[in-house]
Structure formats: C-alpha cells, structure tokens
Design a protein around this motif. Structure first.
Motif, short mmCIF file in Angstrom:
data_model
loop_
_atom_site.label_atom_id
_atom_site.label_comp_id
_atom_site.label_asym_id
_atom_site.label_seq_id
_atom_site.Cartn_x
_atom_site.Cartn_y
_atom_site.Cartn_z
N THR A 42 -5.47 14.38 11.21
CA THR A 42 -6.73 13.74 11.58
C THR A 42 -6.54 12.23 11.58
O THR A 42 -5.57 11.72 10.99
N ALA B 105 -8.80 8.37 11.29
CA ALA B 105 -10.05 7.67 11.00
C ALA B 105 -10.22 6.56 12.03
O ALA B 105 -9.29 5.77 12.25
N ILE C 141 -13.87 10.52 11.06
CA ILE C 141 -12.59 11.22 10.98
C ILE C 141 -12.61 12.39 11.95
O ILE C 141 -13.50 13.25 11.89
N ARG D 72 0.84 -1.21 0.00
CA ARG D 72 0.00 0.00 0.00
C ARG D 72 0.87 1.25 0.00
O ARG D 72 1.84 1.32 0.75
N ARG E 167 -16.54 8.13 1.81
CA ARG E 167 -16.68 6.83 1.15
C ARG E 167 -18.05 6.27 1.52
O ARG E 167 -18.35 6.18 2.71
N LYS F 22 -9.78 14.41 -0.45
CA LYS F 22 -9.88 14.47 1.00
C LYS F 22 -9.56 13.14 1.66
O LYS F 22 -9.09 13.08 2.77
N SER F 23 -9.91 12.07 0.98
CA SER F 23 -9.63 10.75 1.53
C SER F 23 -8.60 10.12 0.61
O SER F 23 -8.95 9.66 -0.47
N PRO F 24 -7.32 10.15 1.01
CA PRO F 24 -6.26 9.80 0.06
C PRO F 24 -6.48 8.47 -0.66
O PRO F 24 -6.10 8.34 -1.82
N GLY F 25 -7.09 7.52 0.03
CA GLY F 25 -7.27 6.19 -0.58
C GLY F 25 -8.13 6.23 -1.82
O GLY F 25 -7.99 5.37 -2.70
N ILE G 56 -17.29 6.16 5.42
CA ILE G 56 -16.35 7.07 6.09
C ILE G 56 -16.96 8.47 6.12
O ILE G 56 -17.37 9.00 5.08
N PRO H 168 -6.22 -1.86 7.81
CA PRO H 168 -6.73 -1.65 6.45
C PRO H 168 -7.41 -2.94 5.99
O PRO H 168 -7.20 -3.99 6.61
N SER H 169 -8.20 -2.86 4.93
CA SER H 169 -8.73 -4.10 4.37
C SER H 169 -7.54 -5.00 4.06
O SER H 169 -6.50 -4.53 3.60
#
Ligand code: AMP
Ligand code: MG
Length: 315
Positions: A106, A108, A89, A47, A182, A214-217, A170, A130-131
């Motif tokens: 921040t 999560a 978050i 990742r 998400r 906003k949510s890097p993933g 999320i 993480p998943s």
C-alpha cells in the motif's frame, strides 16, 4: 541554505533532497521514483527504513499513475478534502519503489494545501516527503527549525511558518471500515460525514500494545524535546523556575515569562506546539508542563494534540 523554486526543481531532478513547506509541517522532498534520492532521505533523517514515506502529489492524475484499484471512497474524500491535511492509504502500483513503502503493498498519498508545495510538485512529479525533522525531533514548522537540525547544508524552500503545525490525518482505505491511523486536524466525524459510513476513530492505545502495528511510524518515539514533558491537571501556586507551563483554560494566570497561555485557542496551540518544544530546549528548560486537554472533544484538534503531547511525554 535557502533556495528558490527553479533551483529546487533542478535539485530534485538531479536526485537531491529539498525541504519544502506544506500547510502541516515542512517536508523533506525527493523524487518518488528515484531510489537513490529515497535512500538519501532515510539517511539524512536517520529514519528506520521500515517506516514508510508519504507521497505528495499535485493532481488526481498523478495519484492514478502510482496506485491501483482506487475505491470510490478515495474520490469522495479527495474531492472534499484535497488539497488538504488528509493522507489516504491505498493499493500501490508497481511503479512505486518498495523503498518508499517499507515493503508494504500500500502507499500513503496526500495533496498538500500550500502554493509553494503544489508549484514544486507540478514541476517535479510526485515527491516522497516525510516530516523534515531529524528522526526523534519535533517536526519543523519554520525554516529556523531546519537550520537547527541540519545547519546550512540542506537546501530549503522557505515558506514562513506552517499554518496548521501538526502532521496530517492518516486514513486507511484498504479495509472495509476505513480507519484513522494517525489523528490530525481533519476529524473522524468530518470524514464519516463525507463518506456516509462510520470511520473507526484513532485508538490511542493500539500503538503501544502487542497488536500488529498498522502504521509502522507509530511504533517509534517521536516529537520528543530534551526537556521532560508532563501533563498537569492544575497550575500550582508556586511555579518551578526550570519549567515552562503551557495552559489553555481561560483562567487568569499570573504574568510570568514561563507561562504560555492559549485561552481556549487550540488552533494557535497546535501551530506553536513544536516551536514550544524546540524553544524550551534552546532556553534550557528542564520540564514542560502542559495543562490536561478536555476529554470531551470540544475542538477537532484535540485528538491530534493529545496524541503528539502524549508521545512527547513518553520519551
Ligand atoms: P511522517 O512522514 O513523519 O509524517 O510519517 C509518515 C507516517 O505515515 C508514518 O507514521 C508511517 O508509518 C505512515 N505511513 C506511510 N505509508 C504508510 C502505509 N502504506 N501504510 C500505513 N502507514 C503508512
Ligand atoms: Mg515525522
């Protein structure tokens, strides 16, 4: 390798990484305060290090120790939806290593609704998880998927198939209007009702356009099987032999081994989606056609299903 709970606790305390079940998908658990274990998590998954991890907790007091300035909204939502598939978050405390949050201020956080996950976290303290899939693969929803990705080397707490099958919703609580980053099985309507404020729904377009992410993933490709995934408006009369067809409308379809019919049961479709992706690859299907989902959100899982399937289509 399948292990039991006491062994999993020992492994985590030693700084190892252990896969464990939650109600959404399997997570790859590591001690949230051990930067070596966190580094191992990123390496194992492949990742990118700017894609932050969700910290899993088993109590509100654990949350209070790793955060700052928790807003009232946090307490309202945690009371109503935790344990459950809602990630919040909030501002992070300095005790949380920057490696967990990809340098963000921040963090999560979520409390999973699964007895095995909760027992594990009660004994280890907060876990980054993480998943548990290898980066770019569909999230694992059963232990067989973990064996496909890692072989026998990964320690696994086996809890059977996960009940929801899609990752958590999320919600960003650090802005004036809370925003869904998400979509998951908890809808923006349900959250708005509890908060008594209008929550910004997930915007499918944002992740791909030029606005800051906003949510890097969300900027990375996820959930892609090797087979090409395509939306289909109508099932044709003659089927392609190398394609798997996933349908949900209540029409009658011919009995064929390459048609999977869900008859309006979106809960079952969400639960099976990643297994369908993986099984299709195993059976060497070249394409997966998925019947378009209704725009009108007649089921709360539809935004999450559209999001995950659209990502798989992009590849
Ligand atoms: P996964 O662990 O695979 O379920 O993915 C976790 C998701 O949470 C990724 O999309 C991350 O970008 C997102 N995430 C984690 N921490 C934060 C944060 N502090 N701010 C925004 N998004 C986050
Ligand atoms: Mg993931």
């Amino acid at each position: 390798m399948i292990i039991d709970l006491p062994t999993a606790v020992d492994f985590i305390k030693k700084g190892d990484v252990v896969a464990f079940p939650t109600e959404t998908v399997y997570g790859l658990g590591a001690d949230a305060f051990n930067i070596y274990a966190i580094k191992k998590t990123y390496e194992l998954k492949g990742r990118p290090s700017d894609n932050p991890l969700i910290v899993h907790v088993s109590s509100i007091s654990q949350t209070e120790k790793i955060t700052k300035n928790l807003p009232d909204r946090f307490y309202k939502l945690a009371k109503h939806f935790w344990p459950g598939p809602l990630t919040l978050i909030v501002e992070k405390d300095s005790s949380v290593p920057d490696q967990v949050t990809g340098g963000l201020k921040t963090v999560a956080i979520r409390m999973p609704d699964h007895p095995v996950a909760l027992q594990l976290i009660q004994q280890t303290g907060p876990l980054t998880a993480p998943s548990a899939n290898k980066s770019g693969k569909p999230s694992p929803t059963k232990s067989e998927h973990l064996l496909q990705d890692y072989g026998e080397s990964l320690p696994i707490l086996d809890g059977g198939s996960t009940s929801i099958g899609l990752e958590s919703t999320i919600l960003d609580l650090t802005t004036d209007a809370p925003e869904i980053l998400r979509p998951g099985s908890i809808s923006h309507e349900e959250i708005s009702k509890v908060l008594k404020v209008e929550v910004t729904a997930f915007q499918e377009k944002r992740a791909s356009d030029s606005e800051p992410v906003k949510s890097p993933g969300t900027k990375y490709t996820h959930y892609s099987p090797d087979a090409e995934v395509k939306w289909l408006s109508k099932i044709p009369n003659s089927l392609e032999i190398n394609a798997l067809y996933v349908v949900h409308s209540q029409n009658q379809y011919p009995d064929s081994k390459n048609i999977l019919s869900y008859n309006g049961n979106f809960t079952e479709l969400a639960k099976d989606l990643y297994d369908i992706f993986r099984t299709a690859d195993h059976q060497h299907y070249e394409k997966i056609y998925i019947e378009e989902l209704p725009e009108q959100h007649e089921d709360r899982l539809i935004p999450a299903l559209i999001n995950r399937i659209s990502k798989a289509c992009k590849k």
